[in-house]
Design a protein around this motif. Structure first.
Motif, short mmCIF file in Angstrom:
data_model
loop_
_atom_site.label_atom_id
_atom_site.label_comp_id
_atom_site.label_asym_id
_atom_site.label_seq_id
_atom_site.Cartn_x
_atom_site.Cartn_y
_atom_site.Cartn_z
N GLY A 54 63.32 6.89 89.16
CA GLY A 54 65.09 6.55 89.46
C GLY A 54 65.71 5.92 88.48
N VAL A 55 65.17 5.79 87.44
CA VAL A 55 65.67 5.02 85.90
C VAL A 55 66.64 5.82 85.49
CG1 VAL A 55 65.23 3.83 84.00
CG2 VAL A 55 63.51 3.81 85.85
N ALA A 56 67.88 5.05 85.22
CA ALA A 56 69.07 5.87 84.42
C ALA A 56 69.62 4.93 83.89
CB ALA A 56 70.06 6.67 85.56
N GLY A 57 70.45 5.07 83.17
CA GLY A 57 71.54 4.29 82.53
C GLY A 57 71.55 4.19 81.11
N GLU A 58 72.43 3.52 80.36
CA GLU A 58 72.74 3.70 78.78
C GLU A 58 71.49 2.44 78.47
OE1 GLU A 58 74.48 5.59 76.70
OE2 GLU A 58 74.90 6.53 78.66
#
Length: 193
Positions: A54-58
């Motif tokens: 569940g890793v997301a992001g800039e």
């Protein structure tokens, strides 16, 4: 402001980043620990496990990663032949051996310290030194910061944090944080940084 080379790495209490075969699976990998670490630097999560974790992001800190061939090998073993484990970063693998073609990866086959000096002068975010111990020793004069995720385990032997360093190098401890799972994140800076 010049980019920094940051050696961000997991190690055992006795200073090994992996066992003698390069395996680091004995390090605890609790979900709450991983969540904390990847919330801090989502760009350090290998692409093949981002969705599952569940890793997301800039990218928060790094836009480039440099590693030795042995550190890159798990990405090759996972079948990530074209773009390695971090296609969202510019990837530099220091090796004399050939590598599969990649749209985001580059092979550095000589003078890694000179290459890093050049890269640090270019605009961008900081550069993540992912491993391993041999490469860290070659880049020791270029490392501006060391962040060690100290795992609560003694390995007894293995690949040292920095293999064959030249001489004592004083560091400044600038932060020490307790993370879930008994991991302590120590941040050191070189006095020259």
């Amino acid at each position: 402001m010049m980019r920094k080379l940051v050696y961000y790495v997991a190690a055992s209490v006795d200073g090994y980043i992996a066992d003698r075969n390069g395996d680091f699976s004995d390090f605890p990998q609790r979900p709450d620990t991983l969540k904390e670490l990847f919330a801090r630097y989502p760009e350090t999560c290998p692409v093949h496990v981002m969705e599952a974790l569940g890793v997301a992001g800039e990218a928060r800190r790094f836009d480039a990663v440099i590693m030795g061939r042995r550190t890159h090998q798990p990405a090759l073993d996972a079948g990530l032949l074209l773009d390695g484990g971090y296609p969202h970063l510019a990837q530099y693998v220091v090796t004399h051996e050939p590598l599969p073609p990649s749209s985001s990866g580059y092979r550095i086959d000589r003078d890694p310290a000179g290459f890093i000096t050049h890269l640090k002068r270019q605009s961008g975010k900081d550069i993540w030194l992912c491993g391993g111990g041999n490469l860290a020793a070659q880049l020791l004069d270029e490392i501006d910061e060391i962040q060690i995720k100290v795992n609560p385990i003694l390995l007894g032997e293995g690949i040292p944090l920095i293999r064959g360093s030249k001489a004592p190098l004083p560091l400044l401890l600038v932060e020490s944080e307790q993370l879930p799972g008994g991991i302590v994140l120590n941040t050191y800076r070189s006095p020259k940084a």
